[in-house]
Scaffold this motif. Structure first.
Motif, short mmCIF file in Angstrom:
data_model
loop_
_atom_site.label_atom_id
_atom_site.label_comp_id
_atom_site.label_asym_id
_atom_site.label_seq_id
_atom_site.Cartn_x
_atom_site.Cartn_y
_atom_site.Cartn_z
N LYS A 44 4.45 39.08 46.72
CA LYS A 44 4.30 39.11 48.18
C LYS A 44 5.66 39.24 48.86
N GLN A 45 6.67 38.60 48.30
CA GLN A 45 8.02 38.72 48.87
C GLN A 45 8.51 40.16 48.78
N GLN A 46 8.30 40.80 47.62
CA GLN A 46 8.69 42.20 47.44
C GLN A 46 7.94 43.09 48.43
N GLN A 47 6.63 42.84 48.58
CA GLN A 47 5.82 43.63 49.50
C GLN A 47 6.30 43.47 50.94
N ALA A 48 6.75 42.26 51.29
CA ALA A 48 7.26 42.01 52.64
C ALA A 48 8.51 42.86 52.91
N ILE A 49 9.33 43.06 51.90
CA ILE A 49 10.54 43.89 52.04
C ILE A 49 10.17 45.37 52.08
N TYR A 50 9.25 45.79 51.21
CA TYR A 50 8.85 47.19 51.17
C TYR A 50 8.18 47.66 52.46
N ALA A 51 7.36 46.81 53.07
CA ALA A 51 6.54 47.22 54.21
C ALA A 51 7.33 47.91 55.34
N PRO A 52 8.40 47.31 55.87
CA PRO A 52 9.12 47.98 56.96
C PRO A 52 9.93 49.20 56.51
N LEU A 53 10.08 49.38 55.19
CA LEU A 53 10.86 50.51 54.66
C LEU A 53 9.99 51.64 54.12
N MET A 54 8.67 51.47 54.15
CA MET A 54 7.76 52.40 53.48
C MET A 54 7.92 53.85 53.96
N ASP A 55 8.11 54.07 55.24
CA ASP A 55 8.30 55.45 55.74
C ASP A 55 9.52 56.09 55.09
N ARG A 56 10.60 55.32 54.95
CA ARG A 56 11.83 55.85 54.35
C ARG A 56 11.66 56.09 52.86
N ILE A 57 10.86 55.26 52.21
CA ILE A 57 10.62 55.41 50.78
C ILE A 57 9.78 56.66 50.52
N THR A 58 8.69 56.82 51.27
CA THR A 58 7.81 57.98 51.06
C THR A 58 8.49 59.29 51.43
N SER A 59 9.45 59.25 52.36
CA SER A 59 10.17 60.46 52.73
C SER A 59 11.24 60.83 51.69
N GLY A 60 11.56 59.89 50.80
CA GLY A 60 12.58 60.13 49.79
C GLY A 60 13.97 59.70 50.23
N GLU A 61 14.08 59.23 51.47
CA GLU A 61 15.36 58.77 51.99
C GLU A 61 15.89 57.60 51.17
N LEU A 62 14.98 56.71 50.79
CA LEU A 62 15.31 55.61 49.88
C LEU A 62 14.63 55.92 48.57
N HIS A 63 15.40 56.06 47.53
CA HIS A 63 14.83 56.46 46.24
C HIS A 63 14.48 55.26 45.37
N ALA A 64 15.38 54.31 45.32
CA ALA A 64 15.16 53.15 44.45
C ALA A 64 15.68 51.90 45.14
N LEU A 65 14.93 50.81 44.99
CA LEU A 65 15.32 49.54 45.57
C LEU A 65 15.37 48.46 44.50
N SER A 66 16.40 47.66 44.58
CA SER A 66 16.48 46.43 43.79
C SER A 66 16.46 45.31 44.83
N ILE A 67 15.48 44.41 44.71
CA ILE A 67 15.27 43.41 45.75
C ILE A 67 15.35 42.01 45.16
N LYS A 68 16.13 41.15 45.83
CA LYS A 68 16.17 39.73 45.52
C LYS A 68 15.89 38.98 46.82
N THR A 69 14.92 38.07 46.76
CA THR A 69 14.55 37.32 47.95
C THR A 69 14.71 35.83 47.69
N PHE A 70 15.09 35.11 48.74
CA PHE A 70 15.34 33.67 48.64
C PHE A 70 14.93 32.98 49.93
N THR A 71 14.47 31.74 49.80
CA THR A 71 14.39 30.88 50.98
C THR A 71 15.82 30.39 51.22
#
Length: 84
Positions: A44-71
């Motif tokens: 769910k944390q990963q999905q929360a990060i992906y959601a606002p970036l999805m347009d950029r990901i599908t357009s190919g602007e962002l190709h790969a993401l490495s995500i670390k989330t913390f409280t």
């Protein structure tokens, strides 16, 4: 897309305490810190990060993401354990 744009998008969408983005070409590393992650599964944390970036990901602007989330509490422990 530059790192500051990604930081702003994530900050606006998730109201993060801290967010850090680095890039190598179209490969981005994101470290996000926020109360919003409290009680969320890692998926769910990963999905929360992906959601606002999805347009950029599908357009190919962002190709790969490495995500670390913390409280904020987890981030404090992480910083202590990873001090040089």
């Amino acid at each position: 897309m530059d790192t500051k744009e990604i930081e702003q998008l994530l900050q606006q969408a998730l109201n993060l305490a801290e967010v850090y983005v680095t890039a190598e070409g179209t490969h981005f590393k994101i470290v996000a810190v926020g109360e919003c992650f409290d009680g969320m599964s890692k998926i769910k944390q990963q999905q929360a990060i992906y959601a606002p970036l999805m347009d950029r990901i599908t357009s190919g602007e962002l190709h790969a993401l490495s995500i670390k989330t913390f409280t904020p509490e987890q981030w404090q422990r992480e910083k202590i354990f990873n001090m040089p």
